[in-house]
Design a protein around this motif. Structure first.
Motif, short mmCIF file in Angstrom:
data_model
loop_
_atom_site.label_atom_id
_atom_site.label_comp_id
_atom_site.label_asym_id
_atom_site.label_seq_id
_atom_site.Cartn_x
_atom_site.Cartn_y
_atom_site.Cartn_z
N ALA A 205 0.80 -1.30 0.11
CA ALA A 205 0.03 -0.04 -0.02
C ALA A 205 0.88 1.28 0.08
CB ALA A 205 -1.01 0.12 1.20
N THR A 206 1.97 1.35 0.53
CA THR A 206 2.86 2.31 0.52
C THR A 206 3.78 2.38 -0.48
OG1 THR A 206 3.13 2.31 2.77
CG2 THR A 206 4.74 3.56 1.86
N THR A 207 4.42 1.08 -1.18
CA THR A 207 5.23 1.00 -2.32
C THR A 207 5.52 -0.61 -2.61
OG1 THR A 207 7.38 1.76 -3.27
CG2 THR A 207 7.41 1.23 -1.17
N ARG A 208 5.56 -0.91 -3.92
CA ARG A 208 5.79 -2.22 -4.25
C ARG A 208 7.47 -2.43 -4.67
NH1 ARG A 208 1.77 -5.66 -5.88
NH2 ARG A 208 -0.22 -4.64 -5.55
N ALA A 209 8.28 -1.27 -4.63
CA ALA A 209 9.55 -1.33 -5.05
C ALA A 209 10.45 -1.63 -3.97
CB ALA A 209 10.05 -0.03 -5.90
N ALA A 210 11.29 -2.39 -3.95
CA ALA A 210 12.14 -2.52 -2.75
C ALA A 210 13.38 -1.83 -3.04
CB ALA A 210 12.58 -4.15 -2.82
N ALA A 211 14.40 -1.87 -2.16
CA ALA A 211 15.54 -0.83 -2.34
C ALA A 211 16.26 -1.42 -3.72
CB ALA A 211 16.66 -1.22 -1.14
N ASP A 212 16.89 -0.25 -4.29
CA ASP A 212 17.32 -0.30 -5.60
C ASP A 212 16.57 -0.83 -6.76
OD1 ASP A 212 19.99 0.13 -4.41
OD2 ASP A 212 20.28 -1.96 -4.02
N GLN A 213 15.18 -0.61 -6.71
CA GLN A 213 14.16 -1.00 -7.51
C GLN A 213 13.30 0.39 -7.84
OE1 GLN A 213 11.73 -4.27 -6.30
NE2 GLN A 213 13.62 -5.84 -6.54
N SER A 214 13.57 1.32 -7.42
CA SER A 214 12.70 2.72 -7.32
C SER A 214 13.48 3.66 -8.03
CB SER A 214 12.32 3.10 -6.08
OG SER A 214 11.69 4.21 -6.31
N ARG A 215 12.69 4.22 -9.26
CA ARG A 215 13.36 5.16 -9.77
C ARG A 215 13.61 6.65 -8.96
NH1 ARG A 215 10.16 4.68 -15.51
NH2 ARG A 215 11.14 2.76 -16.10
N HIS A 216 13.04 6.71 -7.93
CA HIS A 216 13.17 7.80 -7.05
C HIS A 216 15.15 7.69 -6.48
CE1 HIS A 216 9.56 9.51 -5.53
NE2 HIS A 216 8.80 8.41 -5.70
N GLN A 217 15.30 6.34 -6.46
CA GLN A 217 16.96 6.46 -5.85
C GLN A 217 17.74 6.89 -6.97
OE1 GLN A 217 16.13 2.11 -3.99
NE2 GLN A 217 18.22 2.80 -4.00
N ALA A 218 17.34 6.96 -8.41
CA ALA A 218 18.21 7.40 -9.43
C ALA A 218 17.79 8.90 -9.51
CB ALA A 218 17.82 6.75 -10.58
#
Length: 294
Positions: A205-218
């Motif tokens: 419900a918050t996010t489906r992306a784990a660490a190193d899987q989100s474009r936020h990190q890039a």
């Protein structure tokens, strides 16, 4: 197309319709038309082929002629009247529709020009300036803590976003302001791997992306809100906010961004992101800025 051109087209239309109807209805017009045609086509008579032999009318031709005798004259006049009304009314109807279309185009022209100006500026490499940071208390109000409890500590540093994504997002902000009067606010941009893992642990419900899987990190993703009457609006259940997010998504997609409102699983109306340009990989985040973001 301007109004004088439309007026001239309508006048020409009525002239042609009047001529055709006169030739069809008035015998005197037909006689004069035949006489004029004979004069104009007289020199060509010697080239016409020999007259065909008279043929005997077939049975269906005889029956059709009998059906169109004097007893059916009122019916023929009624059909002729309906066809005449349809032909005459087509011109004004088309003119009115064209006028309404031109009026609507004139109303949307300033907005289209504003959008094209931002797009042209973006393509020309103009560097849009990020807005000044907002007071942290604005993100810690009761409504914000209820709707987005994890946004208070989010990173909102525009410098940590990928340069190309930052310029497109700023162009979206400017276009939304000029087109709809919206004041957009960056809720969260860059995320560290540690924060992404913490958010992923809270569930899908918050996010489906784990660490190193989100474009936020890039630095290629952002979450936004609307500022109205001195407070932030993020609730998708509110009609005004939901409609504003729909407008925002349309503008973001026009600038080549992916909108979370189009996701099939869990939609996120305030989220936009973009893929890293193939020939331009994301620039590395400065070490000092990354340390501050953690």
């Amino acid at each position: 197309m301007s109004s004088p051109v439309v007026l001239a087209a309508v006048v020409a239309y009525f002239g042609v319709v009047s001529l055709v109807l006169g030739l069809v209805i008035l015998p005197s017009w037909r006689e004069r038309g035949a006489e004029l045609a004979g004069r104009l086509l007289g020199p060509l008579r010697r080239f016409r082929p020999a007259a065909p032999k008279p043929s005997v009318p077939s049975r269906w031709q005889v029956e059709l002629a009998a059906a169109l005798d004097a007893d059916t004259l009122p019916l023929r006049h009624g059909v002729l009247a309906l066809l005449t009304a349809a032909v005459v009314g087509a011109g004004p109807s088309a003119a009115m529709l064209l006028h309404e279309h031109l009026s609507a185009s004139a109303d949307t022209l300033p907005r289209a020009r504003a959008f094209d100006a931002h797009l042209a500026a973006l393509l020309a490499g103009e560097r849009l300036v990020a807005p000044a940071p907002l007071p942290p208390a604005l993100f810690r109000t009761e409504s914000m803590l209820r709707e987005r409890p994890f946004t208070a500590d989010a990173n909102r540093d525009w410098d940590l976003l990928h340069p190309l994504f930052r310029q497109r997002l700023l162009a979206v902000f400017a276009t939304a302001r000029e087109r709809h009067g919206y004041e957009l606010v960056l809720l969260e941009g860059y995320r560290s791997a540690q924060r992404q893992a913490q958010l992923a642990a809270l569930g899908p419900a918050t996010t489906r992306a784990a660490a190193d899987q989100s474009r936020h990190q890039a630095g290629l993703a952002a979450d936004v809100a609307f500022r109205r009457d001195g407070r932030l609006l993020v609730s998708e259940r509110d009609p005004w906010t939901r409609q504003a997010y729909l407008h925002y998504g349309q503008i973001a997609k026009s600038f080549g961004l992916e909108w979370g409102g189009d996701w099939k699983s869990i939609r996120d109306l305030g989220h936009v992101e973009m893929q890293a340009p193939p020939a331009n990989p994301p620039l590395p985040v400065p070490a000092a800025a990354m340390a501050a973001a953690r």
